[in-house]
Design an enzyme around this catalytic site. Structure first.
Site, short mmCIF file in Angstrom:
data_model
loop_
_atom_site.label_atom_id
_atom_site.label_comp_id
_atom_site.label_asym_id
_atom_site.label_seq_id
_atom_site.Cartn_x
_atom_site.Cartn_y
_atom_site.Cartn_z
N LYS A 150 -4.42 -11.64 4.82
CA LYS A 150 -4.04 -11.27 3.45
C LYS A 150 -2.68 -11.89 3.20
O LYS A 150 -1.71 -11.61 3.91
CB LYS A 150 -3.97 -9.75 3.32
CG LYS A 150 -3.43 -9.25 2.00
CD LYS A 150 -4.29 -9.65 0.82
CE LYS A 150 -5.59 -8.87 0.82
NZ LYS A 150 -6.48 -9.23 -0.30
N ARG A 180 -4.32 4.38 -7.12
CA ARG A 180 -3.64 3.40 -6.29
C ARG A 180 -2.77 2.51 -7.16
O ARG A 180 -3.24 1.97 -8.17
CB ARG A 180 -4.67 2.57 -5.52
CG ARG A 180 -4.01 1.51 -4.65
CD ARG A 180 -5.04 0.69 -3.89
NE ARG A 180 -4.42 -0.51 -3.36
CZ ARG A 180 -5.06 -1.47 -2.70
NH1 ARG A 180 -6.35 -1.36 -2.47
NH2 ARG A 180 -4.41 -2.52 -2.28
N ASN A 200 -13.07 -12.69 -4.59
CA ASN A 200 -13.51 -11.37 -5.01
C ASN A 200 -12.75 -10.99 -6.28
O ASN A 200 -12.76 -9.83 -6.68
CB ASN A 200 -13.25 -10.32 -3.94
CG ASN A 200 -11.78 -10.02 -3.83
OD1 ASN A 200 -11.02 -10.86 -3.36
ND2 ASN A 200 -11.34 -8.84 -4.25
N GLU A 247 -9.49 -18.42 -0.02
CA GLU A 247 -9.90 -17.31 -0.89
C GLU A 247 -8.88 -17.02 -1.98
O GLU A 247 -7.72 -16.69 -1.69
CB GLU A 247 -10.13 -16.05 -0.05
CG GLU A 247 -10.60 -14.87 -0.90
CD GLU A 247 -10.79 -13.59 -0.09
OE1 GLU A 247 -10.95 -13.68 1.14
OE2 GLU A 247 -10.78 -12.51 -0.70
N HIS A 258 0.84 -1.20 0.00
CA HIS A 258 0.00 0.00 0.00
C HIS A 258 0.88 1.25 0.00
O HIS A 258 1.91 1.29 0.67
CB HIS A 258 -0.88 0.05 1.25
CG HIS A 258 -2.04 -0.90 1.22
ND1 HIS A 258 -3.23 -0.62 1.86
CD2 HIS A 258 -2.20 -2.11 0.64
CE1 HIS A 258 -4.07 -1.64 1.68
NE2 HIS A 258 -3.46 -2.57 0.95
N ASP A 285 -5.94 -15.42 2.01
CA ASP A 285 -6.26 -14.80 0.72
C ASP A 285 -5.00 -14.32 0.02
O ASP A 285 -4.57 -13.18 0.22
CB ASP A 285 -7.22 -13.63 0.94
CG ASP A 285 -7.43 -12.81 -0.33
OD1 ASP A 285 -7.16 -13.33 -1.42
OD2 ASP A 285 -7.87 -11.66 -0.22
N PRO A 286 -4.38 -15.16 -0.81
CA PRO A 286 -3.18 -14.73 -1.53
C PRO A 286 -3.47 -13.99 -2.84
O PRO A 286 -2.55 -13.78 -3.63
CB PRO A 286 -2.45 -16.05 -1.78
CG PRO A 286 -3.49 -17.10 -1.78
CD PRO A 286 -4.67 -16.60 -1.00
N ASN A 287 -4.72 -13.58 -3.05
CA ASN A 287 -5.06 -12.78 -4.24
C ASN A 287 -4.57 -13.41 -5.54
O ASN A 287 -4.00 -12.72 -6.40
CB ASN A 287 -4.51 -11.36 -4.11
CG ASN A 287 -5.40 -10.46 -3.27
OD1 ASN A 287 -4.97 -9.90 -2.26
ND2 ASN A 287 -6.66 -10.33 -3.63
N TYR A 337 -9.12 -8.45 9.80
CA TYR A 337 -8.43 -8.50 8.50
C TYR A 337 -6.95 -8.22 8.74
O TYR A 337 -6.54 -7.07 8.86
CB TYR A 337 -9.05 -7.44 7.59
CG TYR A 337 -8.81 -7.63 6.11
CD1 TYR A 337 -7.75 -8.38 5.61
CD2 TYR A 337 -9.67 -7.04 5.18
CE1 TYR A 337 -7.54 -8.54 4.25
CE2 TYR A 337 -9.49 -7.19 3.82
CZ TYR A 337 -8.42 -7.94 3.36
OH TYR A 337 -8.23 -8.08 2.00
N HIS A 378 -16.37 -8.43 0.54
CA HIS A 378 -15.02 -7.92 0.30
C HIS A 378 -14.90 -6.47 0.77
O HIS A 378 -15.90 -5.76 0.89
CB HIS A 378 -14.76 -7.99 -1.22
CG HIS A 378 -13.55 -7.27 -1.67
ND1 HIS A 378 -13.60 -6.06 -2.34
CD2 HIS A 378 -12.24 -7.58 -1.55
CE1 HIS A 378 -12.36 -5.68 -2.62
NE2 HIS A 378 -11.53 -6.57 -2.16
N SER A 379 -13.67 -6.05 1.00
CA SER A 379 -13.42 -4.67 1.42
C SER A 379 -12.16 -4.14 0.77
O SER A 379 -11.22 -4.89 0.51
CB SER A 379 -13.27 -4.64 2.95
OG SER A 379 -12.45 -3.58 3.38
N HIS A 401 -11.42 -3.18 6.13
CA HIS A 401 -10.12 -2.57 6.44
C HIS A 401 -10.26 -1.53 7.55
O HIS A 401 -9.27 -0.89 7.91
CB HIS A 401 -9.57 -1.83 5.21
CG HIS A 401 -9.05 -2.71 4.11
ND1 HIS A 401 -9.83 -3.62 3.45
CD2 HIS A 401 -7.81 -2.79 3.54
CE1 HIS A 401 -9.10 -4.23 2.50
NE2 HIS A 401 -7.88 -3.75 2.55
#
Lengths: 423, 423
Positions: free
Chosen positions: A192, A403, A268, A245, A25, A220-222, A146, A319-320, A348
């Site tokens: 995450k 972002r 998501n 996830e 981030h 959640d490893p995206n 989270y 999701h957020s 978050h």
């Protein structure tokens, strides 16, 4: 009742150095705050993405909504669709951060205004927003803790380090979880992942299981793991998770993973609109959909999504992205109206600073893991215009306009690339 | 706003001797008229089935809804579900007439009251009902000419013959269509079939095509044809139909028929709830769903169904049973809010007598094939209590308590059996 004026105010607020599959981030998160005033003096509120592609569309629509009846959601959709058709911002579509959907222009913009119009409708009725969605099936809306792997501070940080500290080891993650649970009472815990070597993240889940027996765990490893890695981790964590996830990318990859493990997969990332929902049903890719009204097209469409999940035997969670209290209450009101909310929602919110909330009275409490839906009209929150001005000035003072967690990570690791799956 | 009083009034009105797959309409049709009064003196209206299984549930719920907030549709669902769980009427589930769904107790009862509550909500807002559904995408709602093969008069008729006359030949059907179109301006034409030999009904469609070139034609034998017959008729009519409705029974039969003909198949018989929708998607059984809020669970669920049809690439039309003006307006308001209403709706309304309407001012006009949605609050209609009393007294004076087209046909043909498919 007609819309008299629409204000879209971009804001920025501090965001901790949280790690994810794309990178890290940036020091500030961006949001848009929407205020829609009707000719009877009421104001409806919304909160959405503040990234340039979305902001451009939202601001271009502000004047075009004047005169619209706040109940005319079909009229809103027509105006949004027309405006997006004219705009076509160049940068739309790139995934610069996981779970952000800048390409979903119509759904994003429609949602931003739809929430504010539903808020106006409810205020007009003197009823909580959930009432215009069919009434609350629960007044305590559950959220999850989270957790993020994180650095102690941002590189070249424009402000002092946050007080969460570094979290790169199982011990540090357990400490983060303990603090977040002590403060908010969360019953479920989401990590995450996709940021460190998979075995390091597996060790975090194992440590969380030992420290918090009985609490639902999620990782959640995206989509940052190959099918092979996702299968290997599945074998290690199969008795530890309430769901798994987005371990691996793509509807096909998820379908294959589910076929070979039987584990309930949540997403998501691969089911983010109704056409992907259809494809997922055909492939049996996922078993739980994480709704998010910001990109699913508003609160009513989130209800439709939930009903479709019920029809096709899928679970529902939420999701957020980084957000403030208006989004938290919109998420909570729609979650309160969804009978089949089968899992606690993500948020978050605990990561945002106490003095950076735009709603009057400051940050909303989360108690026993839940946000409370009261009888207050609409979303139940009001704008603190001093705070809004302060965060808007912060937005004006920084140069982040979209972002980009990849770009930010390159400041730490110049060789960093957007690769998926990385492991 | 709270519910102060609920009245459920069963009524009867004349029904012509219309033929279908099960048999023939009885001389009277039954409906329930729902009036829900709130503590601010407003009254919301609904209309539903008047058959005993439904009526029993509706009447048992009337007192239980007192105190409910008219916006609390989730609360309504909870009370309906509980009441149906207690009641379990014995005769539920039998299909005594095509397209009636007495077994769908929860959806039927929920819908009957949901419409009245949405009407109350809209009246409270001083807005048309369509506004609480998201606003009108059209104010002219298209309907089709619903033709029936029919006898001149009922056996042992309790009243003089209607003025439509016999319709058993292509010439008589064309005459019926011409009158119905002259009076209402319909652009599409539907023939209720499954009553005569299939070739006689094919001849009717051919005659209609010659008499009304350019108008959309539909044929609906209510699943009364074997797959072989349905295939044979498909070959004869394949260039004549806008869709082919329920030619053969069952999701599997319809899927096979579609595979072998490629024709768009419509249904109100094999996809009548969300679980059948799922199964139909898996099998590709139908390409057009005829919605009907009365058994799909209300106006909001009809919107959800339409969105699901959009998601899965299916067309949307609307089914009808014998009904009066409150149902017509509920059908019209929800159809006005559905963007993807791809076909004109069905309605039996032209078959009802001018002096047997319960709404003030008498029967509503259908002009250019359309019902007009005005700015009048709620459904836009009010009860004529003199008429309601008259039709309730008629209900009390007859012994029909559940529609049964099979039993009625046995009065003409004692050997008549409920066989499907018959041809």
């Amino acid at each position: 009742m007609k819309i008299r004026h629409v204000t879209v105010t971009p804001i920025a607020f501090k965001d901790p150095p949280l790690l994810n599959a794309s990178g890290i981030h940036e020091p500030y998160a961006l949001r848009s705050i929407i205020e829609i005033e009707s000719d009877n003096g009421l104001v409806g509120l919304g909160e959405s993405y503040g990234d340039a592609p979305v902001l451009t569309v939202l601001q271009s629509l502000a004047s075009e909504l004047v005169g619209l009846d706040p109940f005319d959601l079909n009229g809103l959709r027509a105006r949004v669709t027309a405006a997006v058709g004219r705009a076509k911002p160049a940068s739309a579509g790139a995934e610069l951060a996981p779970g952000s959907h800048p390409g979903k222009q119509v759904a994003n913009a429609y949602s931003a205004f739809e929430v504010a119009l539903l808020d106006l409708q409810a205020r007009h009725l003197g009823a909580p927003l959930v009432d215009v969605l069919g009434g609350a099936v629960r007044t305590q809306v559950p959220f999850s803790a989270y957790l993020f792997l994180k650095y102690r501070e941002h590189i070249d940080s424009p402000y002092p380090p946050d007080d969460w500290g570094e979290a790169l080891t199982p011990e540090q993650i357990v400490r983060q979880a303990r603090r977040m649970i002590d403060q908010n009472g969360f019953e479920s815990i989401k990590l995450k992942a996709g940021a460190l070597e998979p075995d390091a993240e597996v060790a975090c889940i194992k440590a969380l299981k030992r420290a918090f027996p009985g609490r639902g765990l999620r990782i959640d490893p995206n989509g940052n793991w190959s099918l092979e890695t996702a299968l290997r981790v599945a074998a290690l964590l199969r008795d530890d998770l309430e769901y798994y996830e987005d371990p691996t990318p793509g509807l096909e990859g998820m379908a294959e993973l589910h076929r070979r493990t039987g584990l309930p997969l949540a997403t998501n990332m691969v089911v983010t609109d109704f056409s992907e929902f259809r494809r997922s049903v055909e492939l049996d890719s996922v078993q739980i959909v994480l709704a998010d009204h910001h990109y699913w097209g508003g609160l009513r469409d989130t209800q439709t999504l939930a009903r479709m999940c019920d029809t096709f035997g899928l679970g529902v969670s939420m999701h957020s992205n980084s957000h403030l209290g208006i989004s938290l209450m919109a998420m909570s009101h729609v979650a309160a109206a969804v009978p089949n909310l089968t899992y606690a929602c993500d948020t978050h919110y605990p990561w945002q600073e106490d003095d950076e909330e735009v709603i009057a009275g400051g940050k909303l409490p989360i108690r026993n893991g839940c946000v409370t839906i009261t009888k207050a009209p609409g979303l139940g929150v009001e704008i603190d215009h001093g705070q809004l001005r302060k965060l808007h000035e912060l937005f004006l003072s920084i140069d982040i306009r979209q972002r980009d967690d990849v770009r930010q990570m390159r400041r730490y690791k110049p060789e960093w690339k957007q690769v998926k799956p990385r492991y």
